[in-house]
Design a protein around this motif. Sequence first.
Motif, PDB file in Angstrom:
ATOM      1  N   VAL A  14      20.076  49.784  51.701  1.00  0.00           N
ATOM      2  CA  VAL A  14      18.746  50.286  52.044  1.00  0.00           C
ATOM      3  C   VAL A  14      18.769  50.959  53.408  1.00  0.00           C
ATOM      4  CG1 VAL A  14      16.390  49.576  52.582  1.00  0.00           C
ATOM      5  CG2 VAL A  14      17.516  48.684  50.553  1.00  0.00           C
ATOM      6  N   LEU A  15      19.500  50.394  54.357  1.00  0.00           N
ATOM      7  CA  LEU A  15      19.624  50.995  55.683  1.00  0.00           C
ATOM      8  C   LEU A  15      20.293  52.365  55.598  1.00  0.00           C
ATOM      9  CD1 LEU A  15      19.420  50.795  58.796  1.00  0.00           C
ATOM     10  CD2 LEU A  15      21.688  49.747  58.725  1.00  0.00           C
ATOM     11  N   ILE A  16      21.362  52.471  54.832  1.00  0.00           N
ATOM     12  CA  ILE A  16      22.058  53.745  54.670  1.00  0.00           C
ATOM     13  C   ILE A  16      21.159  54.771  54.000  1.00  0.00           C
ATOM     14  CG2 ILE A  16      23.977  54.867  53.459  1.00  0.00           C
ATOM     15  CD1 ILE A  16      25.600  52.297  54.017  1.00  0.00           C
ATOM     16  N   ALA A  17      20.419  54.370  52.979  1.00  0.00           N
ATOM     17  CA  ALA A  17      19.500  55.291  52.304  1.00  0.00           C
ATOM     18  C   ALA A  17      18.396  55.756  53.247  1.00  0.00           C
ATOM     19  CB  ALA A  17      18.900  54.623  51.072  1.00  0.00           C
ATOM     20  N   THR A  18      17.864  54.846  54.048  1.00  0.00           N
ATOM     21  CA  THR A  18      16.812  55.200  55.001  1.00  0.00           C
ATOM     22  C   THR A  18      17.331  56.185  56.038  1.00  0.00           C
ATOM     23  OG1 THR A  18      15.773  53.044  54.704  1.00  0.00           O
ATOM     24  CG2 THR A  18      15.181  54.284  56.680  1.00  0.00           C
ATOM     25  N   LEU A  19      18.511  55.934  56.567  1.00  0.00           N
ATOM     26  CA  LEU A  19      19.094  56.856  57.536  1.00  0.00           C
ATOM     27  C   LEU A  19      19.369  58.221  56.909  1.00  0.00           C
ATOM     28  CD1 LEU A  19      21.561  54.497  59.439  1.00  0.00           C
ATOM     29  CD2 LEU A  19      19.373  55.420  60.236  1.00  0.00           C
ATOM     30  N   GLY A  20      19.788  58.240  55.658  1.00  0.00           N
ATOM     31  CA  GLY A  20      20.010  59.507  54.954  1.00  0.00           C
ATOM     32  C   GLY A  20      18.730  60.298  54.789  1.00  0.00           C
ATOM     33  N   VAL A  21      17.648  59.642  54.418  1.00  0.00           N
ATOM     34  CA  VAL A  21      16.358  60.321  54.270  1.00  0.00           C
ATOM     35  C   VAL A  21      15.871  60.838  55.619  1.00  0.00           C
ATOM     36  CG1 VAL A  21      13.922  59.951  53.728  1.00  0.00           C
ATOM     37  CG2 VAL A  21      15.679  59.113  52.182  1.00  0.00           C
ATOM     38  N   LEU A  22      16.028  60.056  56.662  1.00  0.00           N
ATOM     39  CA  LEU A  22      15.615  60.486  57.995  1.00  0.00           C
ATOM     40  C   LEU A  22      16.420  61.698  58.466  1.00  0.00           C
ATOM     41  CD1 LEU A  22      15.030  57.098  59.826  1.00  0.00           C
ATOM     42  CD2 LEU A  22      13.315  58.808  59.208  1.00  0.00           C
ATOM     43  N   LEU A  23      17.723  61.671  58.247  1.00  0.00           N
ATOM     44  CA  LEU A  23      18.543  62.817  58.631  1.00  0.00           C
ATOM     45  C   LEU A  23      18.152  64.065  57.844  1.00  0.00           C
ATOM     46  CD1 LEU A  23      22.062  61.156  59.010  1.00  0.00           C
ATOM     47  CD2 LEU A  23      20.622  62.102  60.815  1.00  0.00           C
ATOM     48  N   TRP A  24      17.878  63.902  56.563  1.00  0.00           N
ATOM     49  CA  TRP A  24      17.463  65.035  55.734  1.00  0.00           C
ATOM     50  C   TRP A  24      16.111  65.572  56.192  1.00  0.00           C
ATOM     51  CZ3 TRP A  24      13.244  65.158  52.280  1.00  0.00           C
ATOM     52  CH2 TRP A  24      13.181  66.293  51.499  1.00  0.00           C
ATOM     53  N   ALA A  25      15.168  64.693  56.460  1.00  0.00           N
ATOM     54  CA  ALA A  25      13.815  65.115  56.804  1.00  0.00           C
ATOM     55  C   ALA A  25      13.751  65.799  58.163  1.00  0.00           C
ATOM     56  CB  ALA A  25      12.876  63.907  56.780  1.00  0.00           C
ATOM     57  N   PHE A  26      14.552  65.356  59.107  1.00  0.00           N
ATOM     58  CA  PHE A  26      14.498  65.913  60.452  1.00  0.00           C
ATOM     59  C   PHE A  26      15.636  66.888  60.737  1.00  0.00           C
ATOM     60  CE2 PHE A  26      11.967  62.023  60.841  1.00  0.00           C
ATOM     61  CZ  PHE A  26      10.821  62.576  61.354  1.00  0.00           C
ATOM     62  N   SER A  27      16.312  67.344  59.702  1.00  0.00           N
ATOM     63  CA  SER A  27      17.392  68.297  59.866  1.00  0.00           C
ATOM     64  C   SER A  27      16.840  69.660  60.278  1.00  0.00           C
ATOM     65  CB  SER A  27      18.157  68.435  58.549  1.00  0.00           C
ATOM     66  OG  SER A  27      19.066  69.502  58.618  1.00  0.00           O
ATOM     67  N   ALA A  28      17.500  70.301  61.214  1.00  0.00           N
ATOM     68  CA  ALA A  28      17.064  71.624  61.681  1.00  0.00           C
ATOM     69  C   ALA A  28      17.187  72.668  60.570  1.00  0.00           C
ATOM     70  CB  ALA A  28      17.899  72.039  62.890  1.00  0.00           C
ATOM     71  N   LYS A  29      18.106  72.461  59.631  1.00  0.00           N
ATOM     72  CA  LYS A  29      18.279  73.400  58.523  1.00  0.00           C
ATOM     73  C   LYS A  29      17.067  73.417  57.599  1.00  0.00           C
ATOM     74  CE  LYS A  29      22.870  71.955  57.952  1.00  0.00           C
ATOM     75  NZ  LYS A  29      23.951  71.656  57.046  1.00  0.00           N
ATOM     76  N   ARG A  30      16.347  72.322  57.504  1.00  0.00           N
ATOM     77  CA  ARG A  30      15.226  72.200  56.580  1.00  0.00           C
ATOM     78  C   ARG A  30      13.890  72.613  57.206  1.00  0.00           C
ATOM     79  NH1 ARG A  30      15.803  71.943  51.619  1.00  0.00           N
ATOM     80  NH2 ARG A  30      13.883  70.831  51.504  1.00  0.00           N
ATOM     81  N   LYS A  31      13.862  72.918  58.498  1.00  0.00           N
ATOM     82  CA  LYS A  31      12.612  73.192  59.202  1.00  0.00           C
ATOM     83  C   LYS A  31      11.848  74.362  58.581  1.00  0.00           C
ATOM     84  CE  LYS A  31      10.573  74.062  63.717  1.00  0.00           C
ATOM     85  NZ  LYS A  31       9.279  73.826  63.183  1.00  0.00           N
ATOM     86  N   ALA A  32      12.528  75.439  58.267  1.00  0.00           N
ATOM     87  CA  ALA A  32      11.852  76.609  57.694  1.00  0.00           C
ATOM     88  C   ALA A  32      11.224  76.273  56.340  1.00  0.00           C
ATOM     89  CB  ALA A  32      12.833  77.763  57.554  1.00  0.00           C
ATOM     90  N   ALA A  33      11.935  75.537  55.515  1.00  0.00           N
ATOM     91  CA  ALA A  33      11.404  75.163  54.200  1.00  0.00           C
ATOM     92  C   ALA A  33      10.210  74.222  54.343  1.00  0.00           C
ATOM     93  CB  ALA A  33      12.494  74.503  53.359  1.00  0.00           C
TER      94      ALA A  33
END
Length: 55
Positions: A14-33
């Motif tokens: 669960v910790l690994i999944a949470t960290l993965g979602v956080l990294l995905w959500a706050f990734s600079a690559k995803r900001k435009a989308a």
Amino acid sequence: MDIGTLRGLGTLMVLIATLGVLLWAFSAKRKAAFDEAANLPFADDDRNDSRSSHP
């Protein structure tokens, strides 16, 4: 393998999944989308305003 080990592994997963979602959500690559998606509710307002001004 006892219940404590299984619970520990479950917590780790669960910790690994949470960290993965956080990294995905706050990734600079995803900001435009995400910025584009955030403005989607307002996209229809522009079209509706132009229709209402022309009877």
